[in-house]
Design an enzyme around this catalytic site. Sequence first.
Site, PDB file in Angstrom:
ATOM      1  N   SER A 250      57.500 -23.026 -27.231  1.00  0.00           N
ATOM      2  CA  SER A 250      56.593 -22.479 -26.206  1.00  0.00           C
ATOM      3  C   SER A 250      55.791 -21.334 -26.789  1.00  0.00           C
ATOM      4  O   SER A 250      56.262 -20.615 -27.691  1.00  0.00           O
ATOM      5  CB  SER A 250      57.391 -21.979 -25.005  1.00  0.00           C
TER       6      SER A 250
ATOM      7  N   TYR B 116      64.430 -17.667 -21.087  1.00  0.00           N
ATOM      8  CA  TYR B 116      63.685 -18.838 -21.554  1.00  0.00           C
ATOM      9  C   TYR B 116      63.025 -18.551 -22.895  1.00  0.00           C
ATOM     10  O   TYR B 116      63.076 -19.364 -23.824  1.00  0.00           O
ATOM     11  CB  TYR B 116      62.645 -19.213 -20.505  1.00  0.00           C
TER      12      TYR B 116
END
Length: 217
Positions: free
Chosen positions: A109, A122
């Site tokens: 990400s 995350y």
Amino acid sequence: MAVHYGRDEVAAKETVEAITGAGGRAFAVRAELGVPGDVDTLFAALEPEIDGLDILVNNAGVNASASIEELTPELYDRVYAVNVKAPLFIIQRALPLMRDGGRIVNITSGVTRIALPGTIAYTGTKGAIEVMGRTLAKQLGPRGITVNSVAPGFVDTDINADWLRGDPEAQAYAAGFAALGRVGTPEDVADVVAFVTSADARWVTGTTLDATGGSAL
């Protein structure tokens, strides 16, 4: 081609039909990740259908929208189980099946580059995946197996559906991050993955390809 899914059988079947409709061979494999025995369940269904592996894409993931003050041990364990532990042990199990010259791609990400305090757990999982990829690239290089990461930005997928879809303000906020001025699509990221698994990327390994549309430049 094996199409793994955790819960959305309909979407998995649609993907299989798209592949077979284009002349390929595909089948769906169900296994919920992040639970005991997840890798065993996955490979019990996968191994009878294949005689080897050429490409492995670790794409499954869960979000964890929580700041340091809001984060709980339970949420932390859940997101790391799905986003880090499962891919690591899937790769471990897949390596004896993978042919020399194979490709491993981990979806990470843009949050590893862009600080978003509200997703601290995350973010940590995606950083772990990138470091794991570099380490494995070094180990697997003698076999000609490349290991790379692809890092999307804001993309209109199910992981963002609860806040992004149907909300013009949220879409404008997400699009504002990207130099290209819009929210990403699954196809934007899939094309990057397709490149890094192709022969054209044979000399690319141990790196992260930014697929954020130039977010936060």
